[in-house]
Design an enzyme around this catalytic site. Structure first.
Site, PDB file in Angstrom:
ATOM      1  N   GLY A 159      13.844  37.003 -28.147  1.00 50.73           N
ATOM      2  CA  GLY A 159      12.572  36.489 -28.658  1.00 50.73           C
ATOM      3  C   GLY A 159      11.345  37.066 -27.974  1.00 50.73           C
ATOM      4  O   GLY A 159      11.365  38.189 -27.456  1.00 50.73           O
ATOM      5  N   LYS A 170       6.095  41.094 -16.720  1.00 50.89           N
ATOM      6  CA  LYS A 170       6.490  41.089 -15.306  1.00 50.89           C
ATOM      7  C   LYS A 170       6.960  42.474 -14.848  1.00 50.89           C
ATOM      8  O   LYS A 170       6.889  42.798 -13.667  1.00 50.89           O
ATOM      9  CB  LYS A 170       7.562  40.037 -15.032  1.00 50.89           C
ATOM     10  CG  LYS A 170       6.966  38.726 -14.591  1.00 50.89           C
ATOM     11  CD  LYS A 170       6.420  37.876 -15.697  1.00 50.89           C
ATOM     12  CE  LYS A 170       4.974  37.721 -15.875  1.00 50.89           C
ATOM     13  NZ  LYS A 170       4.579  36.902 -17.027  1.00 50.89           N
ATOM     14  N   GLY A 233      15.762  33.514 -41.650  1.00 50.69           N
ATOM     15  CA  GLY A 233      16.245  32.230 -42.155  1.00 50.69           C
ATOM     16  C   GLY A 233      15.123  31.432 -42.798  1.00 50.69           C
ATOM     17  O   GLY A 233      13.985  31.444 -42.328  1.00 50.69           O
ATOM     18  N   GLY A 294     -10.498  35.378 -23.334  1.00 51.58           N
ATOM     19  CA  GLY A 294      -9.555  34.321 -22.957  1.00 51.58           C
ATOM     20  C   GLY A 294      -9.130  34.464 -21.504  1.00 51.58           C
ATOM     21  O   GLY A 294      -8.530  35.479 -21.147  1.00 51.58           O
ATOM     22  N   GLY A 295      -9.473  33.481 -20.711  1.00 48.86           N
ATOM     23  CA  GLY A 295      -9.123  33.509 -19.282  1.00 48.86           C
ATOM     24  C   GLY A 295      -8.015  32.523 -18.957  1.00 48.86           C
ATOM     25  O   GLY A 295      -8.000  31.917 -17.899  1.00 48.86           O
ATOM     26  N   GLY A 296      -7.069  32.366 -19.910  1.00 49.85           N
ATOM     27  CA  GLY A 296      -5.891  31.525 -19.649  1.00 49.85           C
ATOM     28  C   GLY A 296      -4.844  32.342 -18.902  1.00 49.85           C
ATOM     29  O   GLY A 296      -5.138  33.434 -18.385  1.00 49.85           O
ATOM     30  N   HIS A 551      12.553  30.057  10.357  1.00 49.14           N
ATOM     31  CA  HIS A 551      11.346  30.726  10.845  1.00 49.14           C
ATOM     32  C   HIS A 551      11.655  32.202  11.085  1.00 49.14           C
ATOM     33  O   HIS A 551      12.722  32.522  11.574  1.00 49.14           O
ATOM     34  CB  HIS A 551      10.888  30.068  12.143  1.00 49.14           C
ATOM     35  CG  HIS A 551       9.714  30.758  12.763  1.00 49.14           C
ATOM     36  ND1 HIS A 551       8.438  30.617  12.260  1.00 49.14           N
ATOM     37  CD2 HIS A 551       9.635  31.611  13.819  1.00 49.14           C
ATOM     38  CE1 HIS A 551       7.603  31.349  12.998  1.00 49.14           C
ATOM     39  NE2 HIS A 551       8.304  31.969  13.944  1.00 49.14           N
TER      40      HIS A 551
HETATM   41  P1  FAD Z   1      10.473  32.843 -29.004  1.00 45.83           P
HETATM   42  O1  FAD Z   1      10.778  33.445 -27.695  1.00 45.83           O
HETATM   43  O2  FAD Z   1       9.177  33.192 -29.639  1.00 45.83           O
HETATM   44  O3  FAD Z   1      11.674  33.225 -29.970  1.00 45.83           O
HETATM   45  C1  FAD Z   1      11.639  32.895 -31.320  1.00 45.83           C
HETATM   46  C2  FAD Z   1      12.606  33.792 -32.051  1.00 45.83           C
HETATM   47  O4  FAD Z   1      12.754  33.296 -33.367  1.00 45.83           O
HETATM   48  C3  FAD Z   1      12.124  35.220 -32.195  1.00 45.83           C
HETATM   49  O5  FAD Z   1      13.119  36.116 -31.761  1.00 45.83           O
HETATM   50  C4  FAD Z   1      11.857  35.395 -33.695  1.00 45.83           C
HETATM   51  O6  FAD Z   1      12.139  36.701 -34.147  1.00 45.83           O
HETATM   52  C5  FAD Z   1      12.830  34.375 -34.270  1.00 45.83           C
HETATM   53  N1  FAD Z   1      12.452  33.901 -35.598  1.00 45.83           N
HETATM   54  C6  FAD Z   1      11.259  33.369 -35.990  1.00 45.83           C
HETATM   55  N2  FAD Z   1      11.317  33.000 -37.288  1.00 45.83           N
HETATM   56  C7  FAD Z   1      12.569  33.304 -37.713  1.00 45.83           C
HETATM   57  C8  FAD Z   1      13.220  33.148 -38.949  1.00 45.83           C
HETATM   58  N3  FAD Z   1      12.603  32.611 -40.003  1.00 45.83           N
HETATM   59  N4  FAD Z   1      14.504  33.581 -39.044  1.00 45.83           N
HETATM   60  C9  FAD Z   1      15.158  34.131 -37.980  1.00 45.83           C
HETATM   61  N5  FAD Z   1      14.561  34.296 -36.782  1.00 45.83           N
HETATM   62  C10 FAD Z   1      13.284  33.875 -36.654  1.00 45.83           C
HETATM   63  N6  FAD Z   1       6.706  32.040 -20.433  1.00 45.83           N
HETATM   64  C11 FAD Z   1       7.180  31.833 -19.198  1.00 45.83           C
HETATM   65  O7  FAD Z   1       7.858  30.834 -18.968  1.00 45.83           O
HETATM   66  N7  FAD Z   1       6.914  32.714 -18.180  1.00 45.83           N
HETATM   67  C12 FAD Z   1       6.168  33.823 -18.364  1.00 45.83           C
HETATM   68  O8  FAD Z   1       5.952  34.581 -17.429  1.00 45.83           O
HETATM   69  C13 FAD Z   1       5.656  34.071 -19.663  1.00 45.83           C
HETATM   70  N8  FAD Z   1       4.904  35.167 -19.914  1.00 45.83           N
HETATM   71  C14 FAD Z   1       4.462  35.392 -21.180  1.00 45.83           C
HETATM   72  C15 FAD Z   1       3.686  36.532 -21.416  1.00 45.83           C
HETATM   73  C16 FAD Z   1       3.226  36.787 -22.693  1.00 45.83           C
HETATM   74  C17 FAD Z   1       2.397  38.016 -22.940  1.00 45.83           C
HETATM   75  C18 FAD Z   1       3.548  35.901 -23.759  1.00 45.83           C
HETATM   76  C19 FAD Z   1       3.080  36.181 -25.144  1.00 45.83           C
HETATM   77  C20 FAD Z   1       4.307  34.770 -23.529  1.00 45.83           C
HETATM   78  C21 FAD Z   1       4.761  34.503 -22.242  1.00 45.83           C
HETATM   79  N9  FAD Z   1       5.521  33.365 -21.963  1.00 45.83           N
HETATM   80  C22 FAD Z   1       5.962  33.132 -20.692  1.00 45.83           C
HETATM   81  C23 FAD Z   1       5.838  32.391 -23.019  1.00 45.83           C
HETATM   82  C24 FAD Z   1       7.281  32.564 -23.511  1.00 45.83           C
HETATM   83  O9  FAD Z   1       7.470  33.886 -23.936  1.00 45.83           O
HETATM   84  C25 FAD Z   1       7.552  31.588 -24.646  1.00 45.83           C
HETATM   85  O10 FAD Z   1       7.222  30.294 -24.246  1.00 45.83           O
HETATM   86  C26 FAD Z   1       9.025  31.629 -25.044  1.00 45.83           C
HETATM   87  O11 FAD Z   1       9.397  32.900 -25.471  1.00 45.83           O
HETATM   88  C27 FAD Z   1       9.282  30.621 -26.177  1.00 45.83           C
HETATM   89  O12 FAD Z   1      10.627  30.663 -26.509  1.00 45.83           O
HETATM   90  P2  FAD Z   1      11.137  30.205 -27.956  1.00 45.83           P
HETATM   91  O13 FAD Z   1      12.621  30.348 -27.904  1.00 45.83           O
HETATM   92  O14 FAD Z   1      10.567  28.914 -28.317  1.00 45.83           O
HETATM   93  O15 FAD Z   1      10.511  31.258 -28.969  1.00 45.83           O
END
Ligand code: FAD
Length: 572
Positions: A159, A170, A233, A294-296, A551
């Site tokens: 994802g 990272k 899906g 955006g400074g998040g 330590h």
């Molecule tokens: P996702 O990882 O978004 O996965 C969703 C998956 O669903 C995707 O592979 C997509 O292709 C698939 N999908 C969507 N719709 C469909 C469909 N209809 N059919 C089939 N497949 C589908 N979080 C941290 O904890 N630490 C970090 O350091 C961090 N750094 C980040 C840096 C950046 C630049 C970004 C953008 C995010 C970062 N995050 C970080 C956040 C983290 O990536 C997300 O919170 C996490 O990936 C969410 O996981 P998820 O499984 O909910 O969704």
């Protein structure tokens, strides 16, 4: 008038204690702080001390008796003083046979067997849509617990996290850190000449790591017997999801479809290319200058990387400070450090327009300021990716995220939702944990333990936090005790030349409960797990500080900060 000695509350979950031994007898003279009884709390054995000096005139509670916390157990006063007559409170007697690990495993297996959904009417018992850190972990858990599980993925395994989020950023962060460390070699007595970087190689390194991890996820799914279905899906009802022209049925479904970058900027000329985080991660060439809107968390992480590679960065943030959710002192210190690296940070700024002018991007702010740069990146948040459930009658919040209960069950009783699809803080490890919670819920496995989620921000200095900020704790009505220990007073931090930052512990002043821990400094993302562990185990600041730390280590800063909240730190 003398004083009563009460049953202490040794840990946050303690409700009663059994006096196993009195170390003093009625008539003894005792001193404040003297150990006077041994007590068993169910979790551990403890020694109770006296808060008062005087003669122990009366013991109300015999050895072997269990009493509630704060019950009066003894009376300390002066010779000849009238002794108050009280009947010691007794704790409710419970016939408790301690469960062995085997008993628990047996009970869990029986619960799973009993509640296992019947698969005969469906293709699967659990179908997960989306193979990000939420979805793939959920699918593996479901299979490991004996469910017939499948996962549907339209893109790459892992994802956002693996392909466009945590891992690629990272990888860049690590390259940036090595580059900065080499440039600082002089301060370690080393001479390094001709230091430079090759962005293409950095990009290739990142891609190699992503590929390896993504392949690893697919392999893990297969190894655990999860059926893999590639394609998009679309859920058509509570038990059916279509992929292409195929309908797949399942007793339960988990929506783990994640999120995608959102664009909120207005008055942007058509010829301006607004980059998002996905674009940044595959940029072939670095610009000389970039505006980050955006400074998040994501905005500051990218600013940190780019500035290490000599890109002139300007962060424009609408809120009065960067990292608005973090502890205020931490966001102030990060602002100071990023500014020192050449990043310009403009807070409380509203953008009026974004135009293209002489090949540059020109950003006009409400206060009349105009910033020119080679590129502009929007990092203002993420929105739900709802292609899988756009036509489904499922309850969503105002922003479109799926509303779920504590077990991650949606408004449709066969569909769970986890991770970014449910909004919130949007963290990979939170998504994974929610996947586990959802699968447990399907199988009727109860897990009452409070879930404590840390957050990390990969900048220089690193940031990590868990629990409440000082402000949140005060707003929640706690009498707060704050303890701060600087890395500048830590031997290991001095040896590695990273003395910026501090550990800040927020504790409840009355019972010493750890309410929050906030770290800015070297290895904050690793150090925070000591705080997570302490909070999960319901340690108090006193018991956490009593743990011996090796330590010289950076972890000693946590021990000192806990100690400062319990009494007084030693090394400041
Ligand atoms: P996702 O990882 O978004 O996965 C969703 C998956 O669903 C995707 O592979 C997509 O292709 C698939 N999908 C969507 N719709 C469909 C469909 N209809 N059919 C089939 N497949 C589908 N979080 C941290 O904890 N630490 C970090 O350091 C961090 N750094 C980040 C840096 C950046 C630049 C970004 C953008 C995010 C970062 N995050 C970080 C956040 C983290 O990536 C997300 O919170 C996490 O990936 C969410 O996981 P998820 O499984 O909910 O969704």
């Amino acid at each position: 008038m003398g004083n009563f000695i009460e049953m202490p509350k040794f840990d946050m979950s303690m409700t009663e204690g059994t006096i196993t031994k009195w170390l003093v007898s009625e008539g003894d003279n005792i001193e404040e702080g003297q150990d006077i009884f041994e007590v068993e709390t169910g979790k551990a054995s403890n020694i109770g001390d006296s808060l008062y000096s005087g003669k122990l005139l009366k013991i109300y509670c015999a050895e072997g008796e269990a009493v509630p916390v704060f019950a009066k157990i003894a009376y300390v006063g002066k010779e000849g003083e009238e002794i108050p007559e009280i009947i010691a409170d007794k704790a409710e007697v419970k016939e408790e046979v301690p469960a062995t690990k085997k008993d628990i495993e047996k009970e869990t297996a029986a619960a799973i067997e009993k509640s296992k959904p019947a698969a005969e009417n469906y293709d699967y018992e659990c179908v997960v849509i989306g193979a990000g850190p939420g979805g793939y972990v959920a699918a593996i858990k479901a299979a490991q617990l004996g469910m017939k599980a499948a996962i549907i993925e339209k893109g790459e395994f892992g994802g956002t996290c693996l392909n466009r989020g945590c891992i690629p950023t990272k990888a860049f962060y690590a390259s940036a850190k090595v580059y900065e460390d080499i440039k600082a070699a002089e301060s370690f007595g080393l001479s390094v000449e001709g230091v430079s970087f090759d962005w293409t190689k950095i990009l290739n390194r990142k891609e190699g790591i992503v590929k390896k991890l993504s392949g690893g996820v697919e392999m893990l799914l297969k190894k655990n017997g999860v059926a893999i279905i590639k394609g998009e899906g679309k859920i058509t009802d509570g038990h059916t999801v279509s992929v292409g022209d195929k309908n797949i049925t399942s007793k339960y479904m988990i929506i783990a479809t994640g999120s995608k970058p959102v664009s909120l900027l207005q008055n942007v000329d058509d010829d301006v290319k607004l980059l998002n985080t996905d674009d940044f991660l595959s940029m072939d060439v670095l610009p000389e200058s970039m505006v980050i809107v955006g400074g998040g968390v994501i905005g500051v992480e990218i600013a940190n990387i780019l500035s290490a590679f000599d890109v002139k960065v300007t962060i424009i943030e609408l809120m009065p400070r960067i990292l608005p959710r973090a502890d205020e002192e931490i966001s102030d210190l990060l602002k100071e450090k990023l500014t020192a690296k050449g990043v310009e940070i403009i807070n409380g700024a509203k953008i009026l327009s974004i135009k293209k002018k002489d090949g540059k991007v020109s950003v006009a702010l409400e206060d009349g300021k105009v910033i020119e740069s080679d590129a502009i990146l929007e990092a203002v948040g993420r929105t739900v990716d709802d292609r899988a459930f756009a036509d489904l009658d499922i309850k969503r919040d105002k922003k479109g995220f799926i509303i779920v209960n504590k077990e991650n069950l949606s408004s449709i009783d066969s569909i769970y939702a986890i991770g970014d699809a449910t909004g919130g803080y949007m963290l990979a490890h939170e998504a994974s944990k929610q996947g586990e919670v959802a699968v447990n819920s399907m199988l009727g496995i109860k897990d009452e333990k409070e879930i404590i989620i840390p957050a990390c921000i990969f900048t220089k200095p690193e940031i990590a936090y868990v629990g409440m900020t000082e402000k949140e704790a005060k707003e929640a009505g706690y009498e707060v005790k704050v303890s701060k220990f600087p890395f500048a007073a830590n031997g290991k931090a001095l040896t590695i030349g990273e003395t910026d930052g501090f550990v800040k512990v927020i504790a409840d002043a009355k019972y010493g409960e750890i309410l929050g821990v906030h770290i800015i400094g070297p290895e904050a993302s690793n150090l925070i797990h000591e705080a997570v562990m302490a909070m999960s185990a319901e340690e108090t600041v006193k018991s956490a500080a009593e743990m011996v730390h090796a330590h010289p280590t950076l972890a000693e800063t946590l021990m000192e900060a806990f100690l400062g909240a319990a009494s007084k730190a030693v090394h400041i």
